[in-house]
Design a protein around this motif. Structure first.
Motif, PDB file in Angstrom:
ATOM      1  N   CYS A 156       0.831  -1.113   0.020  1.00  0.00           N
ATOM      2  CA  CYS A 156      -0.090   0.145   0.108  1.00  0.00           C
ATOM      3  C   CYS A 156       0.737   1.275  -0.105  1.00  0.00           C
ATOM      4  O   CYS A 156       1.968   1.591   0.763  1.00  0.00           O
ATOM      5  N   CYS A 159       0.034   3.337   3.890  1.00  0.00           N
ATOM      6  CA  CYS A 159       0.292   2.689   5.152  1.00  0.00           C
ATOM      7  C   CYS A 159       1.683   1.765   5.025  1.00  0.00           C
ATOM      8  O   CYS A 159       2.386   1.350   5.977  1.00  0.00           O
ATOM      9  N   CYS A 179      -4.285   0.339   0.208  1.00  0.00           N
ATOM     10  CA  CYS A 179      -5.372  -0.852   0.623  1.00  0.00           C
ATOM     11  C   CYS A 179      -6.598  -0.548   0.937  1.00  0.00           C
ATOM     12  O   CYS A 179      -6.750   0.969   0.775  1.00  0.00           O
ATOM     13  N   CYS A 182      -6.970   2.389   3.748  1.00  0.00           N
ATOM     14  CA  CYS A 182      -6.439   3.775   3.357  1.00  0.00           C
ATOM     15  C   CYS A 182      -7.138   4.393   2.108  1.00  0.00           C
ATOM     16  O   CYS A 182      -6.427   5.360   1.368  1.00  0.00           O
TER      17      CYS A 182
HETATM   18 ZN   LIG Z   1      -2.702   1.220   3.553  1.00  0.00          ZN
END
Ligand SMILES: [Zn+2]
Length: 252
Positions: A156, A159, A179, A182
């Motif tokens: 991701c 994050c 992801c 997020c």
């Molecule tokens: Zn993420």
């Protein structure tokens, strides 16, 4: 200072320059993209054995001019015209698109022999009967990698954790996977099954990808690739629509 240079080249684009001359965009093995003029190429008797066409592999000799001026083509020999590609609409569309992408993504005078070989292998593959759909995805993914635009697949972008779960976002602006926790702000974000990015990752790394892993995998992957390429180029290359028809049309 001018000098003569001999190299292999694929013709990407041609323009009529006058009654008898043509301007060409060539992607050369040794000098990257060059714009040059072929004086008298459309005359019955010329140094070039007839007018230039696009999507042909040539050996050319050119006279390099000052920056900003067109190079002069002094000799050319057609080595391969990929006639099998011209006889089939889907193959022709895919090959035109490949040439268009190389033209759109490159500047003059920046040699990338790897990109030349990628284009040449793509034309050979299409001429040799390789399936069109995976050939196009593979070409796009490897072009992106060579040019330093390989999308982020496994992690991701926000994050930095490994992307898990059945679905993931693809954000062109954020350079790849984000992801579901997020959720990207990018208005062009796409929520896709993770298998779509796995297939993209396989193409980027030059591994075979299973395009039948999901029923709509090709459609999803096409949307992801189109969105990403449009973002990078800030527009859509004009051959993209025809390529899409060739890739998405069911083929025997
Ligand atoms: Zn993420």
């Amino acid at each position: 200072m001018t000098r003569l240079q001999k190299t292999l080249a694929v013709s990407l684009r041609k323009y009529d320059f006058s009654e008898t001359s043509q301007v060409l965009h060539l992607y050369t093995r040794d000098y990257g993209k060059v714009h040059c003029i072929a004086k008298g190429a459309k005359r019955k008797k010329s140094a070039f054995h007839g007018p230039f066409d696009v999507m042909v592999l040539y050996e050319v000799i050119r006279l390099e001019k000052q920056p900003g001026a067109l190079d002069l083509l002094t000799a050319a020999e057609a080595l391969r015209d990929y006639r099998e590609v011209r006889a089939d609409f889907a193959r022709f569309s895919a090959a035109s698109y490949a040439c268009d992408l190389v033209d759109e993504f490159t500047l003059e005078g920046q040699p990338q022999p790897e990109l030349f070989e990628l284009l040449r292998r793509m034309l050979e593959a299409l001429a040799g009967g390789s399936p069109v759909t995976p050939s196009v995805f593979s070409f796009e993914a490897r072009l992106l990698r060579i040019l330093g635009h390989a999308p982020r697949i496994a992690e991701c972008g926000v994050c930095r954790r490994r992307v898990i779960g059945p679905e993931t976002y693809f954000s062109a602006r954020d350079g790849g996977a984000v992801c579901v926790r997020c959720r990207p702000r990018d208005p062009t974000r796409l929520l896709v099954p993770r298998a779509v990015l796995d297939a993209m990752g396989a193409f980027v790394e030059g591994r075979p990808a299973d395009l039948r892993a999901l029923p709509n995998l090709v459609d999803h992957l096409r949307r992801v690739m189109d969105t990403y390429l449009r973002h990078l180029l800030e527009r859509e290359p004009k051959t993209m629509r025809f390529m899409r028809e060739a890739v998405l049309a069911p083929r025997p």
